[in-house]
Design an enzyme around this catalytic site. Sequence first.
Site, PDB file in Angstrom:
ATOM      1  N   TRP A 156       2.817  -2.385   8.552  1.00  0.00           N
ATOM      2  CA  TRP A 156       2.999  -1.080   7.898  1.00  0.00           C
ATOM      3  C   TRP A 156       1.653  -0.406   7.639  1.00  0.00           C
ATOM      4  O   TRP A 156       1.417   0.148   6.582  1.00  0.00           O
ATOM      5  CB  TRP A 156       3.789  -1.202   6.580  1.00  0.00           C
ATOM      6  CG  TRP A 156       5.137  -1.801   6.751  1.00  0.00           C
ATOM      7  CD1 TRP A 156       5.564  -3.002   6.267  1.00  0.00           C
ATOM      8  CD2 TRP A 156       6.234  -1.251   7.492  1.00  0.00           C
ATOM      9  NE1 TRP A 156       6.852  -3.248   6.662  1.00  0.00           N
ATOM     10  CE2 TRP A 156       7.291  -2.175   7.422  1.00  0.00           C
ATOM     11  CE3 TRP A 156       6.429  -0.085   8.234  1.00  0.00           C
ATOM     12  CZ2 TRP A 156       8.522  -1.962   8.033  1.00  0.00           C
ATOM     13  CZ3 TRP A 156       7.650   0.134   8.834  1.00  0.00           C
ATOM     14  CH2 TRP A 156       8.670  -0.798   8.735  1.00  0.00           C
ATOM     15  N   ARG A 243      -3.391   5.972  -4.455  1.00  0.00           N
ATOM     16  CA  ARG A 243      -2.205   6.465  -5.187  1.00  0.00           C
ATOM     17  C   ARG A 243      -2.399   7.902  -5.666  1.00  0.00           C
ATOM     18  O   ARG A 243      -1.439   8.657  -5.786  1.00  0.00           O
ATOM     19  CB  ARG A 243      -1.903   5.522  -6.361  1.00  0.00           C
ATOM     20  CG  ARG A 243      -1.327   4.198  -5.896  1.00  0.00           C
ATOM     21  CD  ARG A 243      -1.281   3.141  -6.985  1.00  0.00           C
ATOM     22  NE  ARG A 243      -0.718   1.898  -6.445  1.00  0.00           N
ATOM     23  CZ  ARG A 243      -0.734   0.731  -7.077  1.00  0.00           C
ATOM     24  NH1 ARG A 243      -1.301   0.627  -8.271  1.00  0.00           N
ATOM     25  NH2 ARG A 243      -0.197  -0.342  -6.531  1.00  0.00           N
ATOM     26  N   GLU A 363       2.153   2.099  -1.379  1.00  0.00           N
ATOM     27  CA  GLU A 363       1.138   2.150  -2.445  1.00  0.00           C
ATOM     28  C   GLU A 363       1.724   1.889  -3.841  1.00  0.00           C
ATOM     29  O   GLU A 363       1.438   2.587  -4.811  1.00  0.00           O
ATOM     30  CB  GLU A 363       0.359   3.461  -2.388  1.00  0.00           C
ATOM     31  CG  GLU A 363      -0.319   3.612  -1.031  1.00  0.00           C
ATOM     32  CD  GLU A 363      -1.641   4.302  -1.069  1.00  0.00           C
ATOM     33  OE1 GLU A 363      -2.287   4.252  -2.114  1.00  0.00           O
ATOM     34  OE2 GLU A 363      -2.012   4.865  -0.042  1.00  0.00           O
TER      35      GLU A 363
HETATM   36  N1  CAA Z   1      -9.162  -1.953 -10.428  1.00  0.00           N
HETATM   37  C1  CAA Z   1      -9.957  -3.025 -10.577  1.00  0.00           C
HETATM   38  N2  CAA Z   1      -9.516  -4.242 -11.006  1.00  0.00           N
HETATM   39  C2  CAA Z   1      -8.213  -4.341 -11.261  1.00  0.00           C
HETATM   40  C3  CAA Z   1      -7.330  -3.272 -11.121  1.00  0.00           C
HETATM   41  C4  CAA Z   1      -7.856  -2.034 -10.686  1.00  0.00           C
HETATM   42  N3  CAA Z   1      -7.073  -0.964 -10.530  1.00  0.00           N
HETATM   43  N4  CAA Z   1      -6.095  -3.679 -11.426  1.00  0.00           N
HETATM   44  C5  CAA Z   1      -6.202  -4.963 -11.768  1.00  0.00           C
HETATM   45  N5  CAA Z   1      -7.485  -5.358 -11.667  1.00  0.00           N
HETATM   46  C6  CAA Z   1      -8.039  -6.682 -12.003  1.00  0.00           C
HETATM   47  C7  CAA Z   1      -7.646  -7.064 -13.405  1.00  0.00           C
HETATM   48  O1  CAA Z   1      -8.576  -6.562 -14.347  1.00  0.00           O
HETATM   49  C8  CAA Z   1      -7.634  -8.561 -13.355  1.00  0.00           C
HETATM   50  O2  CAA Z   1      -8.973  -9.028 -13.471  1.00  0.00           O
HETATM   51  P1  CAA Z   1      -9.302 -10.366 -14.289  1.00  0.00           P
HETATM   52  O3  CAA Z   1      -8.624 -11.470 -13.513  1.00  0.00           O
HETATM   53  O4  CAA Z   1     -10.792 -10.453 -14.237  1.00  0.00           O
HETATM   54  O5  CAA Z   1      -8.729 -10.188 -15.651  1.00  0.00           O
HETATM   55  C9  CAA Z   1      -7.182  -8.864 -11.929  1.00  0.00           C
HETATM   56  O6  CAA Z   1      -7.464  -7.683 -11.151  1.00  0.00           O
HETATM   57  C10 CAA Z   1      -5.707  -9.157 -11.843  1.00  0.00           C
HETATM   58  O7  CAA Z   1      -5.041  -8.009 -12.329  1.00  0.00           O
HETATM   59  P2  CAA Z   1      -3.556  -8.021 -12.825  1.00  0.00           P
HETATM   60  O8  CAA Z   1      -3.315  -9.213 -13.702  1.00  0.00           O
HETATM   61  O9  CAA Z   1      -3.273  -6.675 -13.363  1.00  0.00           O
HETATM   62  O10 CAA Z   1      -2.792  -8.251 -11.463  1.00  0.00           O
HETATM   63  P3  CAA Z   1      -1.288  -8.449 -11.299  1.00  0.00           P
HETATM   64  O11 CAA Z   1      -1.130  -9.724 -10.563  1.00  0.00           O
HETATM   65  O12 CAA Z   1      -0.547  -8.248 -12.578  1.00  0.00           O
HETATM   66  O13 CAA Z   1      -0.904  -7.224 -10.330  1.00  0.00           O
HETATM   67  C11 CAA Z   1       0.736  -5.900  -9.210  1.00  0.00           C
HETATM   68  C12 CAA Z   1       0.375  -7.204  -9.869  1.00  0.00           C
HETATM   69  C13 CAA Z   1       0.604  -4.742 -10.166  1.00  0.00           C
HETATM   70  C14 CAA Z   1       2.170  -6.042  -8.745  1.00  0.00           C
HETATM   71  C15 CAA Z   1      -0.218  -5.659  -8.005  1.00  0.00           C
HETATM   72  O14 CAA Z   1      -0.223  -6.765  -7.164  1.00  0.00           O
HETATM   73  C16 CAA Z   1       0.211  -4.418  -7.226  1.00  0.00           C
HETATM   74  O15 CAA Z   1      -0.156  -3.281  -7.587  1.00  0.00           O
HETATM   75  N6  CAA Z   1       0.993  -4.598  -6.144  1.00  0.00           N
HETATM   76  C17 CAA Z   1       1.344  -3.460  -5.282  1.00  0.00           C
HETATM   77  C18 CAA Z   1       0.533  -3.487  -4.038  1.00  0.00           C
HETATM   78  C19 CAA Z   1       0.597  -2.191  -3.300  1.00  0.00           C
HETATM   79  O16 CAA Z   1       0.557  -1.118  -3.874  1.00  0.00           O
HETATM   80  N7  CAA Z   1       0.642  -2.287  -1.970  1.00  0.00           N
HETATM   81  C20 CAA Z   1       0.612  -1.109  -1.152  1.00  0.00           C
HETATM   82  C21 CAA Z   1      -0.193  -1.394   0.080  1.00  0.00           C
HETATM   83  S1  CAA Z   1      -1.079  -0.035   0.677  1.00  0.00           S
HETATM   84  C22 CAA Z   1      -0.191   0.686   1.841  1.00  0.00           C
HETATM   85  O17 CAA Z   1       0.980   0.682   1.768  1.00  0.00           O
HETATM   86  C23 CAA Z   1      -1.086   1.308   2.889  1.00  0.00           C
HETATM   87  C24 CAA Z   1      -0.550   2.031   4.025  1.00  0.00           C
HETATM   88  O18 CAA Z   1      -1.176   2.039   5.112  1.00  0.00           O
HETATM   89  C25 CAA Z   1       0.630   2.913   3.856  1.00  0.00           C
END
Ligand code: CAA
Length: 405
Positions: A156, A243, A363
Amino acid sequence: MDFSLNEEQLQARKMVRDFAQKEVIPVIGEWDRKQEMNPAFLPRMAELGILGINIPVRYGGQGFDYVTLGLVCEELERADTTLRVVMSVHMGLNSMALLQWGTEEQKQHFLTPQAKGEKYAAFCLTEPGIGSDVQNMNSTAKKVGDKYILNGEKMWISLASKAHHFLYFAKTDPSQGAKGITAFIVTSDMPGVTTGDIHGKLGVRAGSTGWVKCEDVELTAANRLGEEGEGFKIAMSCLDNGRYTVGSGATGLIRACLEESIKYAEQRVTFGVPISQHQLVKQKIAFMQQWYDAAFLLNMRVGWLKNQGIRNTRETSVAKWYATDHSVQAALEAVQVHGAYGFSDEYPVERYLRNSKGGVIYEGTSEIHQLMQADYAFGFREDKPLRCELPAYDAEYWQNEPELA
Ligand code: CAA
């Protein structure tokens, strides 16, 4: 609080609006039907400077701010989602990450040709079995001497078969979960890199979506973005930018639904009057206007926060969630206003409906954003400072060439 746009922002918006009106809208239905990307669009976007719109001039860009990026994405998706998707991956998910995390050498070597539009860029996070659940990815980059050997498959991927540069995420230490992920810059001409297109999509048919496979691809530290184990954070920070482009684009899609519905309702007559006189049609228009205004303001807040260099993960998530969810609603209502004609490709609204559905999936699905918002509200999640923040917009720095030593 100042809601006005400055001269530069208005000028950039007008340039993209003119391009969309004159060169995209007249032909896009035909390319959507063919399910192909018009080969003229990417070179033309490069020529107009759109592919480097908010990158500093010193790195080949146009030097506009982050608010302008949002306005540009709105105008592009007003015409068609596929053009905004280009900005999401080339700019939001890739070029801005190089600006944020890249070394000076990586900026010169990879970011500059991307900003000039000489090279196209994509973002490789999602895998065939791994979407939201990023930390369970299967791609690996095994360290052998001073090299990394990359293996894996991404799915994707927008611009998969068109891009020259990929930001590719893989595990350097699979035992560490999210903390074992590292980001790499991979180029399409490296031995072992193959790509292909995905056909049969519901929407974004005039765009390019595909897969990227890496088999024993040799990388060095020069290809690594950030440190080993920083890949998950880098991916999340990329998504803060991607996003924003999706949310701003979906705002343009709501506007497309509103404008096309007004045009149709003013000329379509039923029961002896234009349907714009019927209260239930007016109600649909009123809702679309409300959704547009709210989506616009939520996304402009994100642009403003980025300009100030303030972390905006929560605000970006709510803006993307709201705008994409309401673009689906707006497209459903636009089809309804058009009646049977809305059900045919004689009018653009059926394309808007098909295109809108992607935005609530890529995203971060709407469900992921709901979970994130609830976790922020409860205090389970907080925006912590990063090792490397997206730099605040500084017009002096962005618009000037570096001084020669
Ligand atoms: N910026 C920097 N660091 C971040 C951050 C951000 N925005 N968000 C989280 N972090 C850091 C946190 O501070 C944390 O750091 P520490 O371990 O040092 O405390 C670490 O990352 C882990 O963060 P979380 O605990 O918040 O992570 P999580 O496991 O709870 O996240 C989730 C889970 C929100 C589901 C995440 O995995 C997510 O957003 N998933 C969706 C993925 C996505 O959007 N995929 C789309 C792909 S892109 C696409 O589709 C492209 C295309 O070509 C169309």
